[in-house]
Structures are given as structure tokens and as C-alpha cells.
Write an enzyme that holds these catalytic residues in place. Sequence first.
Site, PDB file in Angstrom:
ATOM      1  N   GLY A  50       0.799  -1.225   0.000  1.00 39.43           N
ATOM      2  CA  GLY A  50       0.000   0.000   0.000  1.00 39.43           C
ATOM      3  C   GLY A  50       0.827   1.269   0.000  1.00 39.43           C
ATOM      4  O   GLY A  50       0.345   2.327   0.356  1.00 39.43           O
ATOM      5  N   CYS A  51       2.075   1.169  -0.401  1.00 38.83           N
ATOM      6  CA  CYS A  51       2.915   2.367  -0.457  1.00 38.83           C
ATOM      7  C   CYS A  51       3.325   2.613  -1.894  1.00 38.83           C
ATOM      8  O   CYS A  51       3.541   1.685  -2.654  1.00 38.83           O
ATOM      9  CB  CYS A  51       4.173   2.188   0.377  1.00 38.83           C
ATOM     10  SG  CYS A  51       3.846   1.570   2.010  1.00 38.83           S
TER      11      CYS A  51
END
Lengths: 139, 408
Positions: A50-51
Site C-alpha cells: 500500500g505504499c
Amino acid sequence: MTINELQDQVIDDFSAFDEWFDRYAMLIELGNQLPPIDDSQRVEQNLIQGCQSRVWLDAHVDEATGHVIFEGDSDAVIVKGILSLLIQVLSDHAPAEIAEADLYFIERIGLKEHLSPTRSNGLLAMVRQMKLYGLIFNK
Amino acid sequence: MDIQTHIAELRQDFPILESQVYKHPLVYLDNAATTQKPWCVIRKIEEGYRHQNANVHRGVHFLSQMATEAHEEARKTVASFLNAHSPREIIFTRGTTEAINLVAFSYGEAFVKAGDEIVVSEMEHHSNIVPWQMLCQRKGAVLRVIPFNDKGELDLQAFSNLLNDHTKLVAVAHVSNTLGTVNPVAEIIRQAHRAGVPVLVDGAQAVPHRAIDVQALDADFYVFSGHKIYGPTGVGVLYGKENWLEQMPPYQGGGGIFSTVSFEHTTYNELPYKFEAGTPDFIGTTALAEAIRYVEGIGMASIHAYESGLMRYATEQLMQIEGMRIFGQAADKESVISMQVGTIHPYDMGTLLDKLGIALRTGHHCAEPVMRHYGIESTLRASFALYNTYEEVDALVAGIRKVRTLFE
Ligand SMILES: Cc1ncc(COP(=O)(O)O)c(C=O)c1O
């Protein structure tokens, strides 16, 4: 020092800056100072999902103290700076303390916008992962 | 219209451009992701809901007929904008992605079987890769890939070598959303047709920037998204040659006109309704038509000329920044500049430029194979629209220089 004492220290360090430019200069400096992690730690299983940039987070328990030790890295320096602050505040504490920590310093140093789940810089994911380690090691 | 001399007036057509971001005037350079909307489009949406809202193709009553007429008028506007042979060849979809999925499904059902091949290029948006992969999985077909060179130009020799008796379709971007390359789609279509293979062109990044003539290109399918050409989100277009569309089964089932349904058997609508099951976004289609009238009013040639000048200027200025790397140096390039500055991570650069009110995109831009080609994870992407100015390019360049000082 307790987690809250460490948070207060960070807030104090950042209180000198009114300008976003200086706050980010500080984050960049912190990012550049974060000790590099070992190649064996830069592995898929330590990657935080999720980065937009890659973030690795590794944790282990110090046998002597029972405290959780965090190490990490990112290829984006600002993210690394934020990670460095999280490590400064959360590393080397008892698992239960980490799991229950209320991280008020993020908002207080003007990084609240990074907490939004849509920011995709992974601050939220990093915090979640560190607390999860606290929970797991508490068992 | 000469945009350069009218730029101040033109910018007033777009209310959002007056915004301040962190006390800086907004510099919006993320137009490849989505464009801002002019007043006429915003008003059209409001008008639609205020005065013309009734379901289309359903009612005998006055409002429904008005809404239907507006919706079908929009189809004609799109048809003439693309120079399609007939409005029957214009299918409204939710966007580029849905249009490609529609073709991948319906063309696939009719024409693709085990062992067949579908050709895409290495620079496609994931929306022009994944639907074909899904088709290949469904049918046991094989996906083949046209490579590009380090300048970001497709290898046409490799392409012609890929064409063979098993090739069933070629799907390629008109303009790359990551590299800005304008692909020689007319030549690609010529070669494919010589081998008897139809071509789908992903025009998402081309339609906002240049006049498109699907008949001159001889494209079999041409797709784009309304929101990237100053129109609303949620509406897109599939142009398909009637001959192909007639032979393809529907994509989705549901209500519509001109079909008879019994539990034993359903006969399908005629074109274009066969591919438009359910209530279409008829407010969106009329607003899209308004956006098209807006750009046609300015003139696609003027837009293209102005944006080309802006691109040249931006490229020159950006190249003077120490450590600047631009990905995509094709001879024919449009509206998109992908870059990295020294060793500064695009995410860091984008975060700090945002603080200066400059909106651009960082990441892989849904084109991970392009990133892999260059061995990178992400780029910083500036993309232009007709309302961007030379001053905004200067602001970008100054912003990047300012951010660089933080990393020295
Ligand atoms: C070349 C290209 N194809 C497809 C798409 C997908 O468009 P949409 O998300 O509007 O369906 C985009 C959008 O970013 C694009 O740039």
C-alpha cells in the site's frame, strides 16, 4: 523514556519550524540518517503493502529486555524520515506498550495529511504493521 | 482560435483553475489522469438533471423523448468528432477500460480460440493489457508483445514479425500515457490489415490532443474516456466498425429496446443498443457532447499546435535541470513528460511539489512493463492540457529546482 515522553521530544524538536519547507528538510535529514538495513532484511516478506515507494520493516524481540526492536528502510527519503520518527518513538519498548500506543505526535508535527488512507505513502500502513508486531510479540 | 492570445479568457472557462493549494495558485499538470471541466460542461450536467431528466428509450412522454433525443444527438456528435461512418458505430461505455473489456469479451467470444494470438505493446496501460490476458486465459490463447526501444518507440520490425496466421487482434495505444510516444497507428493498422488482422486503438491519451479520423486511420476499434477530454467521469466511447460489431455477441445482458425476451430465447437489439444493456448515463453522454463541442469550438488543430509548443518549451526547460532524466524521447511525442531528477525519488519530489501547489502524478502510471523496461519503480509525470501556460511550466521548473536544494 516512555513512548509518550519520546513523542513529546519529537514534538519539541519540530516546534521550531513554522514552514513546511523546514519540516520536510528535517524529515529528509532524518531519512538520510536512518541506519541502512541488511540485504537479508530487504526481502519481500518485510515489504509493506500500500505504499507508492517501497518500505521494508523488520522487527525482532531483544532477548535481554523483551523489547521489540524495529529496523526499516524506504527508497523515498521523506517516507524514510517518517519511518525514522516512528522507530525513534516505538522501537525498544515492551510489545504491549507498542500495541496500545496513541501516536498523537504525527498530527502535532503537521504530518496529519500523511495519515489519510488515500495518501498511499504508507504511514498508516507502517503504524498498523508496527502495532501488529506489538500484538504478536505480546502473546 | 489562437490559444496563446486567448489563454487568459480560456482559463476562465475552467472554474477550478482559480483554486489555491497551500496558499499557492493551483498548477494542474495531471491532465493525463483526468482533465478539468469547463463551465459549459458543468452547466450541461446541471441542466440535464434540472430540465431533461427522464429515462431514455423507454417512455412515450415528453421528457423521456427529450432526454432520448439529447442522448442520441450526443452519439451523433461523437460519431462526427471521430468521423465515424455512422452513429450506429458509437457505443457508449463507462470509459476506455470498459470499452476495451467489451471488445475483449465480445470479439473474443466470436473470434478467439485456443492457440490464437493477441498482440499488445510493451507500453500499454494496464487497461489495455489485463482484459486481453483474461481473454487469453479464458480461451487458451497467447498474448504477444511488441517491444519498444529506449527512446520509447515501438519496434515495427518486431511487430511485423509477430503477425501470423494465429494472430486474431492487435491492441495498441495511440499515445502512451507514460512515455508520451505517438505511435504510428496508421502504419500498424496497414500492416495488420495486410495480414487480415483487425486493430483496436486505445485513444485515451490521443483524443484530447489531436483530431481523430477513424476512417482515415481505418481503425477497427477506437476507444477513449470522456473525463480525459474535459467531459464528465463515467462516460466513454467505443467506436467499432459496423461489420465487426454486427458479428459480436453482447457484452452484458439486460433491459433495452428492440429485443424480445422469453425464457427460451432472446433476440438481441440492433446496433448500437445491443452493447448498451441497462440505463445508460444519458446525462453524462450529453455533457460529453458539450465537451466535444467546446474543443471543436477552439479547434483541435489549434489545441494541437499550442500544446506542441508548450511541450517543446517544457522539455527544453526541464532538460536544463541538473540530473534530469526524461523517459520517452520519441521523435513524435505528445502532452506527457515522464521524469526523474537525480536520485530523488519521484514520490519525494511529488510530495514537495504538491506543497508548492503543483499537481502532478508519481508512480508507475498503470504501466508497470514500461517501468520494468527502464529498470525503475516510478516516474514523476507532468501532463498538459489546453489551459496550461508557459508560466506554469516555469513554476514547475522553479519548483523542481527549489525541491532539489533540499536534497543537496
Ligand atoms: C492510455 C490509457 N488507456 C486507458 C486508460 C484507462 O482509462 P479509464 O480509467 O478512463 O478507463 C488510461 C487512463 O489513465 C490511459 O491513459
